[in-house]
Design an enzyme around this catalytic site. Structure first.
Site, short mmCIF file in Angstrom:
data_model
loop_
_atom_site.label_atom_id
_atom_site.label_comp_id
_atom_site.label_asym_id
_atom_site.label_seq_id
_atom_site.Cartn_x
_atom_site.Cartn_y
_atom_site.Cartn_z
N ASP A 199 0.96 -5.59 -13.12
CA ASP A 199 1.56 -4.62 -12.20
C ASP A 199 0.81 -3.29 -12.34
O ASP A 199 0.67 -2.75 -13.44
CB ASP A 199 3.04 -4.41 -12.52
CG ASP A 199 3.76 -3.64 -11.42
OD1 ASP A 199 4.29 -4.29 -10.51
OD2 ASP A 199 3.78 -2.39 -11.49
N ASN A 207 0.01 5.66 -3.21
CA ASN A 207 0.30 5.63 -1.77
C ASN A 207 0.84 6.96 -1.28
O ASN A 207 0.45 7.45 -0.21
CB ASN A 207 1.32 4.52 -1.47
CG ASN A 207 0.67 3.16 -1.30
OD1 ASN A 207 -0.51 3.07 -0.97
ND2 ASN A 207 1.43 2.11 -1.53
N ASP A 216 -4.47 0.44 -0.28
CA ASP A 216 -5.03 -0.89 0.02
C ASP A 216 -6.37 -1.09 -0.68
O ASP A 216 -6.67 -2.16 -1.22
CB ASP A 216 -5.22 -1.06 1.53
CG ASP A 216 -3.92 -1.15 2.28
OD1 ASP A 216 -2.85 -1.20 1.63
OD2 ASP A 216 -3.96 -1.14 3.53
N GLU A 242 2.28 -4.38 -5.46
CA GLU A 242 1.23 -4.11 -6.44
C GLU A 242 1.34 -5.03 -7.65
O GLU A 242 0.78 -4.74 -8.71
CB GLU A 242 1.28 -2.65 -6.90
CG GLU A 242 2.49 -2.26 -7.73
CD GLU A 242 3.69 -1.82 -6.92
OE1 GLU A 242 4.51 -1.07 -7.46
OE2 GLU A 242 3.82 -2.22 -5.75
#
Length: 404
Positions: A199, A207, A216, A242
């Site tokens: 993770d 973000n 991305d 993620e």
């Protein structure tokens, strides 16, 4: 449990299975909202999903936001209907006349939303909106329903895809299938097998600070870096926004821990060039080795618990599930439940989504944590749960609490 809270629980379960929330924009869904704007000649269209505390737009055309508060959201009303919700003039509808989205940005005067029904529950809506009142014919309603049906088909096809379109990793469904196949082989032939979860730490902050296009890019580069370390026989799949799963066949836990430590160092050493400059991230890993008779889902659950231990212990590390030492395993378990925060003797409330829970603590997502006090009550209506809480950690949209 009331019917409303039961529907909330079922909707969140279905959304978890779809694994759609907080995923990148995808062309197939962007085309649908673009078609809505063109066909109905409206300035705004969204493909919206509702979790415990917000409306989140998988696709949005005509607005900059990707999410908003759940309570005033028109889609929050539409998901309770079996038929499309049509509001020709919000000023004349007592449900919405005083709504903040009517008298404030985006100043809605017209709304049409068709529910997206999957597995017997409405998970979201396809919406057309205007800043002027207007009529909406039965023919137009039928077209909106057809477009919503296409959105549902795309969601189901997306779930069946073998590859994640962004990173090239296996899709969630394909990863679970391959993991179960490798587990069965290990059981039959007595091979070693290790499963791990990866993770990316503080990915929501990436973000929020740099935008989804940079997020991305980070995801793609992390997977690319991991593939450079892993063997051809190893498997990596994207399980969530993620979060990635890794299966290492013919690898003992000790061997796998060495590989995962190399992966951790590789990710931490990345300098990802972006339009915003060089981005650096770290990742937390949880691992578990296969025991005879252990289902693959159990391996994933234990790897998930170990990964949470890595998060709780400071992130950017690798932790293994140790059956004989439960103190080494975290108590938090991953959940996806609608919750409500209350303070000021119940006069002030916020909706939240409970993302992790144990007997002593929880992790909660909110639209904003800025106005939240240090002490409050958390209720999970679907579970009949209510506990006093003390805030222990805070970021822009997530808090961690201890029960008191």
């Amino acid at each position: 449990m009331s019917d409303h809270h039961h529907d909330d629980a079922r909707r969140l379960e279905t959304l978890a299975e779809l694994d759609i929330l907080d995923t990148p924009r995808e062309h197939a869904f962007d085309r649908l909202t673009g078609l809505c704007r063109k066909i109905f000649d409206v300035p705004m269209a969204t493909l919206t999903f509702i979790d415990g505390h917000r409306q989140w737009f998988k696709a949005v055309d005509g607005m900059a936001d990707r999410e908003g508060e759940r309570r005033p959201a028109f889609c929050n009303y539409a998901i309770r209907e079996n038929e499309p919700l049509i509001v020709p003039d919000t000023h004349l509808d007592p449900r919405f006349a005083d709504n903040v989205l009517v008298h404030g940005r985006p100043f809605l005067r017209f709304y049409a939303g068709a529910p997206l029904r999957i597995g017997g529950v409405n998970v979201g809506t396809l919406c057309a909106m205007d800043t002027r009142p207007r009529a909406f014919s039965a023919h137009e309603v039928a077209i909106l329903e057809d477009l919503a049906a296409i959105a549902i088909d795309e969601l189901m096809l997306r779930n069946l895809s073998m590859r994640d379109s962004l990173t090239g990793a296996l899709s969630r469904r394909a990863f679970r299938g391959e993991g179960e196949r490798l587990r069965a082989l290990a059981e039959r032939h007595g091979h070693k097998l290790t499963c791990a979860l990866l993770d990316i730490d503080h990915f929501k902050s990436v973000n929020d600070q740099y935008g989804h296009a940079v997020g991305d890019l980070v995801l793609s580069k992390v997977v690319e870096a991991c593939r450079a370390v892993l063997r051809e026989s190893d498997v990596i799949g994207r399980l969530g926004g993620e979060e990635f799963g890794i299966v290492l066949p013919h690898a003992s836990l000790a061997d796998a821990m060495a590989v995962l430590e190399k992966l951790r160092a590789t990710v931490a050493g990345l300098s990802i060039e972006s339009p915003c400059g060089a981005i650096r991230v770290t990742a937390s890993f949880g691992a578990v080795d296969f025991m005879p008779g252990m289902p693959f889902d159990t391996m994933l659950e234990r790897a998930d618990l170990a990964m949470y231990a890595a998060k709780n212990n400071g992130r950017n590390q690798v932790i293994a599930w140790v059956e004989a030492a439960p103190s080494a395993a975290p108590t938090l378990r991953r959940v996806f439940k609608a919750g409500q925060i209350a303070f000021n003797a119940g006069r002030s409330t916020f909706d939240c989504t409970v993302r992790a829970l144990s007997e002593s603590e929880a992790a909660l997502d909110l639209i904003s944590t800025a106005e939240l006090p240090e002490h409050f009550k958390l209720a999970i209506a679907s579970d009949g749960f209510s506990r006093a809480c003390r805030l222990t950690a805070r970021s822009d949209k997530r808090i961690e609490v201890a029960f008191v």
